[in-house]
Design an enzyme around this catalytic site. Structure first.
Site, PDB file in Angstrom:
ATOM      1  CG  ASN A   9      -1.801   1.189   1.324  1.00 48.09           C
ATOM      2  OD1 ASN A   9      -1.906   1.959   0.370  1.00 48.09           O
ATOM      3  ND2 ASN A   9      -2.459   1.363   2.466  1.00 48.09           N
ATOM      4  CE  LYS A  11      -0.379   3.349   4.521  1.00 49.24           C
ATOM      5  NZ  LYS A  11      -0.403   3.473   5.965  1.00 49.24           N
ATOM      6  CG  HIS A  97      -6.066   2.087   4.715  1.00 48.74           C
ATOM      7  ND1 HIS A  97      -5.651   3.058   5.604  1.00 48.74           N
ATOM      8  CD2 HIS A  97      -5.073   1.165   4.669  1.00 48.74           C
ATOM      9  CE1 HIS A  97      -4.453   2.722   6.066  1.00 48.74           C
ATOM     10  NE2 HIS A  97      -4.080   1.590   5.505  1.00 48.74           N
ATOM     11  CD  GLU A  99      -3.249   5.627   6.345  1.00 47.29           C
ATOM     12  OE1 GLU A  99      -3.157   5.623   5.103  1.00 47.29           O
ATOM     13  OE2 GLU A  99      -2.386   5.095   7.073  1.00 47.29           O
ATOM     14  CD  GLU A 170      -3.993  -2.311   7.107  1.00 41.66           C
ATOM     15  OE1 GLU A 170      -2.887  -2.612   6.672  1.00 41.66           O
ATOM     16  OE2 GLU A 170      -4.566  -1.246   6.856  1.00 41.66           O
ATOM     17  N   GLY A 176       1.890   2.426  10.813  1.00 43.43           N
ATOM     18  CA  GLY A 176       2.843   3.514  10.668  1.00 43.43           C
ATOM     19  C   GLY A 176       3.476   3.943  11.977  1.00 43.43           C
ATOM     20  CB  SER A 216       4.556  -1.694  12.133  1.00 44.55           C
ATOM     21  OG  SER A 216       4.140  -0.354  12.318  1.00 44.55           O
TER      22      SER A 216
END
Ligand code: PGA
Length: 254
Positions: A9, A11, A97, A99, A170, A176, A216
């Site tokens: 991914n 991003k 996702h 985000e 996730e 991250g 991560s």
């Protein structure tokens, strides 16, 4: 049998040139993939065609969009649809996702519309779920993830469609942050998700659905994570931008 998958991914990272170089560095190394192993590159929408051209001769490598809008066509400035993605030969889309949920307020209900839109086009949604730290600390993660699955998948997706979905667990607190869920925590949740799939759709279907872990994942921990029985690979952010790291992660697939 379900696929083992390393999904990158990217991003909102990389210039066009950097994206080309990264693919050129990684793609020759994907020849080691076994038949039941896939690599997917979720690239920014602008680079989908370029990536699609580069992977065209690699049977186990695919490209994904990072997002779509739920409508098929119309006056939605700035958006792209599943139909458009499909029209350039792309067969995967990340949906939900964390985000997108956080910065663009995407609800379970809205994500269901996106999932449906993908499935109508024959696109495989990589459906993301996972709890934040607050929920984890209250030990409510299973109820939380169950609700995400029910509201965006279980309540509306048909039996013949569910096997086409990839699920990515996730935990938000591990994305991250450099903090990974322990393999035991990750396996526990993956087992729980598969159990929910079994309850709803039966064992044969549940065993055919790939459940990826994200948060991560790096070359140094991928093997240990992917070894777990209900973890079928990963959705990898930061480390997928570094060719050597990502290649090591691919090698860690079971
Ligand atoms: P990360 O991101 O690997 O950088 O934690 C994973 C993701 O958000 O998909």
């Amino acid at each position: 049998m379900r696929k083992q998958i390393a999904a990158a991914n990217w991003k909102m990272n990389l210039t066009f040139k950097e994206a080309e170089t990264l693919l050129d560095d990684i793609l020759p190394k994907t020849d080691i993939l076994k038949q039941d192993q896939n690599v997917i590159f979720a690239v920014p929408a602008l680079y989908l065609t370029m990536a699609q051209n580069k992977i065209s001769k690699k049977p186990n490598v695919f490209v994904a969009a990072q997002n779509i809008y739920s409508e098929e066509t119309g006056a939605f400035t700035g958006e792209i649809s599943a139909t458009m993605v499909k029209s350039i030969g792309v067969n995967y889309v990340i949906v939900g996702h964390s985000e997108r949920r956080k910065y663009f307020n995407e609800s379970n209900q809205f994500l269901l519309e996106k999932v449906k839109s993908c499935l109508e086009e024959g696109i495989i949604p990589i459906f993301c779920c996972g709890e934040n730290l607050h929920v984890r600390e209250a030990n409510e993660q299973e109820n939380f993830v169950k609700m995400q699955l029910e509201e965006s998948l279980f309540n509306s997706v048909k039996e013949e469609e569910i096997e086409k979905v990839i699920i990515a667990y996730e935990p938000i607190w591990a994305i991250g942050t450099g903090k990974t869920a322990s393999c035991v925590e990750a396996q526990e949740m993956h087992f729980f998700i598969r159990e929910q799939l079994t309850k709803k759709w039966g064992e044969a279907i549940a065993n055919n659905i790939s459940i990826l872990y994200g948060g991560s994942v790096k070359a140094s921990n991928a093997k240990e994570i992917f070894e777990k029985p209900d973890i079928d690979g990963g959705l990898i952010g930061g480390e997928s931008l570094i060719a050597d790291e990502f290649v090591e992660i691919i090698r860690a697939l079971k």
